[in-house]
Design a protein around this motif. Structure first.
Motif, PDB file in Angstrom:
ATOM      1  N   MET A   1       0.664  -1.262  -0.204  1.00  0.00           N
ATOM      2  CA  MET A   1       0.069  -0.110   0.000  1.00  0.00           C
ATOM      3  C   MET A   1       0.851   1.384  -0.016  1.00  0.00           C
ATOM      4  SD  MET A   1      -2.864   0.943   2.958  1.00  0.00           S
ATOM      5  CE  MET A   1      -3.384   2.618   2.977  1.00  0.00           C
ATOM      6  N   GLU A   2       0.413   2.270  -0.889  1.00  0.00           N
ATOM      7  CA  GLU A   2       1.158   3.480  -0.810  1.00  0.00           C
ATOM      8  C   GLU A   2       1.124   4.141   0.527  1.00  0.00           C
ATOM      9  OE1 GLU A   2       2.156   6.018  -3.511  1.00  0.00           O
ATOM     10  OE2 GLU A   2       2.800   3.834  -4.113  1.00  0.00           O
ATOM     11  N   PRO A   3       2.046   4.965   0.943  1.00  0.00           N
ATOM     12  CA  PRO A   3       2.088   5.574   2.220  1.00  0.00           C
ATOM     13  C   PRO A   3       0.968   6.504   2.422  1.00  0.00           C
ATOM     14  CG  PRO A   3       3.831   6.137   1.197  1.00  0.00           C
ATOM     15  CD  PRO A   3       3.449   4.944   0.402  1.00  0.00           C
ATOM     16  N   VAL A   4       0.280   6.767   3.529  1.00  0.00           N
ATOM     17  CA  VAL A   4      -0.848   7.925   3.488  1.00  0.00           C
ATOM     18  C   VAL A   4       0.039   8.662   4.560  1.00  0.00           C
ATOM     19  CG1 VAL A   4      -3.115   8.374   4.814  1.00  0.00           C
ATOM     20  CG2 VAL A   4      -2.857   6.280   3.305  1.00  0.00           C
ATOM     21  N   TYR A   5      -0.302  10.110   3.914  1.00  0.00           N
ATOM     22  CA  TYR A   5       0.476  11.342   4.925  1.00  0.00           C
ATOM     23  C   TYR A   5      -0.790  11.876   5.654  1.00  0.00           C
ATOM     24  CZ  TYR A   5       4.125  10.025   1.383  1.00  0.00           C
ATOM     25  OH  TYR A   5       4.821   9.639   0.745  1.00  0.00           O
ATOM     26  N   ASN A   6      -1.121  11.569   6.884  1.00  0.00           N
ATOM     27  CA  ASN A   6      -2.212  11.696   7.594  1.00  0.00           C
ATOM     28  C   ASN A   6      -1.852  13.008   8.421  1.00  0.00           C
ATOM     29  OD1 ASN A   6      -4.441  12.143   9.260  1.00  0.00           O
ATOM     30  ND2 ASN A   6      -3.834  10.274  10.621  1.00  0.00           N
ATOM     31  N   PHE A   7      -2.175  14.223   7.895  1.00  0.00           N
ATOM     32  CA  PHE A   7      -2.177  15.498   8.450  1.00  0.00           C
ATOM     33  C   PHE A   7      -3.261  15.843   9.581  1.00  0.00           C
ATOM     34  CE2 PHE A   7       0.900  15.619   5.181  1.00  0.00           C
ATOM     35  CZ  PHE A   7       1.894  16.072   5.511  1.00  0.00           C
ATOM     36  N   GLY A   8      -4.386  15.023  10.060  1.00  0.00           N
ATOM     37  CA  GLY A   8      -5.620  15.061  10.577  1.00  0.00           C
ATOM     38  C   GLY A   8      -5.012  15.740  11.938  1.00  0.00           C
ATOM     39  N   VAL A 343      -3.644  13.351   3.308  1.00  0.00           N
ATOM     40  CA  VAL A 343      -5.111  13.382   4.013  1.00  0.00           C
ATOM     41  C   VAL A 343      -5.563  14.131   4.995  1.00  0.00           C
ATOM     42  CG1 VAL A 343      -5.552  11.112   2.788  1.00  0.00           C
ATOM     43  CG2 VAL A 343      -4.883  11.414   5.253  1.00  0.00           C
ATOM     44  N   GLN A 344      -6.497  14.791   5.299  1.00  0.00           N
ATOM     45  CA  GLN A 344      -7.119  15.512   6.394  1.00  0.00           C
ATOM     46  C   GLN A 344      -6.021  16.775   6.564  1.00  0.00           C
ATOM     47  OE1 GLN A 344      -8.913  13.356   9.511  1.00  0.00           O
ATOM     48  NE2 GLN A 344      -7.393  11.741   9.085  1.00  0.00           N
ATOM     49  N   LEU A 345      -5.944  17.614   5.444  1.00  0.00           N
ATOM     50  CA  LEU A 345      -5.112  18.821   5.310  1.00  0.00           C
ATOM     51  C   LEU A 345      -6.129  19.888   5.400  1.00  0.00           C
ATOM     52  CD1 LEU A 345      -2.154  18.660   2.575  1.00  0.00           C
ATOM     53  CD2 LEU A 345      -1.946  19.354   5.207  1.00  0.00           C
ATOM     54  N   LYS A 346      -7.396  19.754   5.387  1.00  0.00           N
ATOM     55  CA  LYS A 346      -8.398  20.736   5.137  1.00  0.00           C
ATOM     56  C   LYS A 346      -8.297  21.594   6.720  1.00  0.00           C
ATOM     57  CE  LYS A 346     -12.557  21.320   2.794  1.00  0.00           C
ATOM     58  NZ  LYS A 346     -13.537  21.978   3.375  1.00  0.00           N
ATOM     59  N   GLY A 347      -8.482  22.870   6.687  1.00  0.00           N
ATOM     60  CA  GLY A 347      -8.626  23.458   7.982  1.00  0.00           C
ATOM     61  C   GLY A 347      -9.923  23.228   8.720  1.00  0.00           C
ATOM     62  N   ILE A 358       0.929  18.268  12.828  1.00  0.00           N
ATOM     63  CA  ILE A 358       2.155  17.385  12.822  1.00  0.00           C
ATOM     64  C   ILE A 358       2.591  17.021  14.307  1.00  0.00           C
ATOM     65  CG2 ILE A 358       3.066  18.387  10.664  1.00  0.00           C
ATOM     66  CD1 ILE A 358       4.520  20.336  12.313  1.00  0.00           C
ATOM     67  N   TYR A 359       1.744  16.122  14.916  1.00  0.00           N
ATOM     68  CA  TYR A 359       2.151  15.583  16.329  1.00  0.00           C
ATOM     69  C   TYR A 359       3.237  14.629  16.415  1.00  0.00           C
ATOM     70  CZ  TYR A 359      -2.735  17.191  16.790  1.00  0.00           C
ATOM     71  OH  TYR A 359      -3.966  17.808  16.760  1.00  0.00           O
ATOM     72  N   ASN A 360       3.581  14.352  17.392  1.00  0.00           N
ATOM     73  CA  ASN A 360       4.558  13.691  17.630  1.00  0.00           C
ATOM     74  C   ASN A 360       5.208  12.570  16.811  1.00  0.00           C
ATOM     75  OD1 ASN A 360       5.341  15.120  19.881  1.00  0.00           O
ATOM     76  ND2 ASN A 360       4.885  13.645  21.590  1.00  0.00           N
ATOM     77  N   ALA A 361       3.842  11.937  16.517  1.00  0.00           N
ATOM     78  CA  ALA A 361       3.970  10.552  15.819  1.00  0.00           C
ATOM     79  C   ALA A 361       4.095  10.848  14.297  1.00  0.00           C
ATOM     80  CB  ALA A 361       2.947   9.665  16.025  1.00  0.00           C
TER      81      ALA A 361
END
Ligand code: PLP
Length: 383
Positions: A1-8, A343-347, A358-361
């Motif tokens: 699976m392609e990596p998901v960049y989760n900015f949520g 994903v989840q980049l929307k304000g 961009i939390y610790n993890a």
């Protein structure tokens, strides 16, 4: 699976190694043949999880002995009420129920505003209690985008003040206090650290209460961590009737197990604390977080299509909010992000724009990818 960049912004961002460990232990925790979810909260095995989680938190934050750690429920929002009830009761116990009391709030974004509104609501039938907005960024500047300068603060008389409240990191508006606000040492300082909990070292001695929902930096939703100075814990059962589940004394007397605690969430917090200890503790994560947020703000300031609405000295290291120069470009940027699995980049729906949480993890490489995309977007769209 392609990596998901989760900015949520949440509920949670959990290190991959922590999720993998939970997966391995999911069906058979510590050779019990059961999942942590199935263990009795009164069992020795769960008792050990709880004790280890507490002691790791104590070590990480260097929490002094005169502070207690409580695991509560109802999210950070429930603490908006609990803080008010417990700390007003503590002040009343100290100076008398018929004396005037102030509760002071810094309002720097939507979460501290909500906390303040709850205090205003709960104080309606308490004629001796006055809620004071020490500084309301929106009233002072027309928007939430900075921590108001110290010369604008209007703190109440320390003798009368039950507590001073602030939200260390405003998740929606991306506003973070660079320093702990200086208040009279006699007045308990209360901090909502829901979205920057354990992102850097904190001098616990400066606080009366530090609290936060575990989701975002520490684990899944369902448990709220409360670190409270012991002298502020008074028995709410003895005063005017207040909900028992909000009573710090009840939580303390029952080791946070007055009712069934969110056992799995506590276990996950425990795993995340171990991950933090293995990754250089809070000084280690602080360096990484400064580097991650620093390079992202640098890109925002460097690229002409991107703008930060937050004053530089108040910019959050966890929730980086920004805008593009037009709503159309913003829409296109978000769409292109989705196509790149960002994903989840929307304000937040109340403010719009873009928000990269961009939390610790959040791995640093994911931020590098975002910056790469911003540069590409700039090259394609700038005149
Ligand atoms: N405080 C802050 C800073 C938050 O970010 C949030 C939620 O995102 C809350 C309070 C409310 O938390 P909960 O949803 O756990 O009640």
């Amino acid at each position: 699976m392609e990596p998901v960049y989760n900015f949520g912004a949440g509920p949670a961002k959990i290190p991959e190694s922590v999720l993998k460990r939970a997966q391995v232990e999911l069906l058979n925790y510590g050779n019990t043949g059961m999942s942590v979810m199935e263990l009795s909260h009164r069992s020795k095995t769960f008792g050990e999880i709880l004790a280890r989680t507490k002691s790791n938190l104590r070590n990480l934050l260097d929490i002094p002995d005169n502070y207690e750690i409580l695991f509560m429920q109802g999210g950070a929002t429930t603490q908006f009420s609990a803080i008010f009830y417990n700390l007003v009761a503590a002040k009343q116990a100290a100076i008398g129920e018929d004396k005037d009391i102030a509760v002071d709030y810094f309002v720097t974004g939507s979460w501290s505003n909500k906390a303040c509104q709850e205090a205003e609501r709960l104080s309606q039938d308490m004629p001796h209690v006055r809620v004071n907005r020490v500084a309301d960024a929106k009233k002072l500047t027309g928007k939430y985008g900075q921590v108001p300068a110290q010369d604008t603060w209007q703190l109440s008389d320390p003798e009368q003040t039950a507590y001073v409240y602030y939200c260390d990191n405003e998740t929606v508006h991306g506003v973070e206090f660079a320093n702990v606000p200086e208040v009279d040492p006699r007045v308990p300082l209360v901090a909502d650290m829901s979205s920057n909990f354990l992102s850097r070292p904190v001098d616990v001695k400066k606080f009366g209460v530090i609290y936060g929902g575990a989701q975002k930096n520490l684990g899944p939703a369902g448990v709220t961590l409360v670190i409270v100075r012991k002298d502020l814990v008074v028995d709410l059962k003895k005063g005017p009737l207040r909900p028992l589940m909000l009573d710090y004394q009840t939580m303390l007397d029952n080791d946070s197990m007055y009712n069934t605690p969110p056992t799995f969430a506590i276990y996950m917090v425990g795993l995340t604390l171990e991950w933090l200890l293995e990754h250089g503790g809070l000084t280690g994560i602080q360096v990484v977080n400064a580097r991650k947020s620093g390079k992202l703000y640098d890109a925002i300031d460097r690229l002409s299509l991107f703008k930060s609405p937050v004053q530089p000295d108040s910019r959050s290291k966890m929730n980086v909010v920004f805008n593009l120069t037009t709503p159309e470009l913003e829409k296109e940027f978000l769409k292109g992000g989705e196509e790149r699995n960002m994903v989840q980049l929307k304000g937040h729906r109340s403010v719009g724009g873009v928000r990269a949480s961009i939390y610790n993890a959040m791995p640093e490489e994911h931020i590098d990818k975002l910056i790469e995309y911003m540069e590409e977007f700039q090259n394609q769209h700038a005149a």
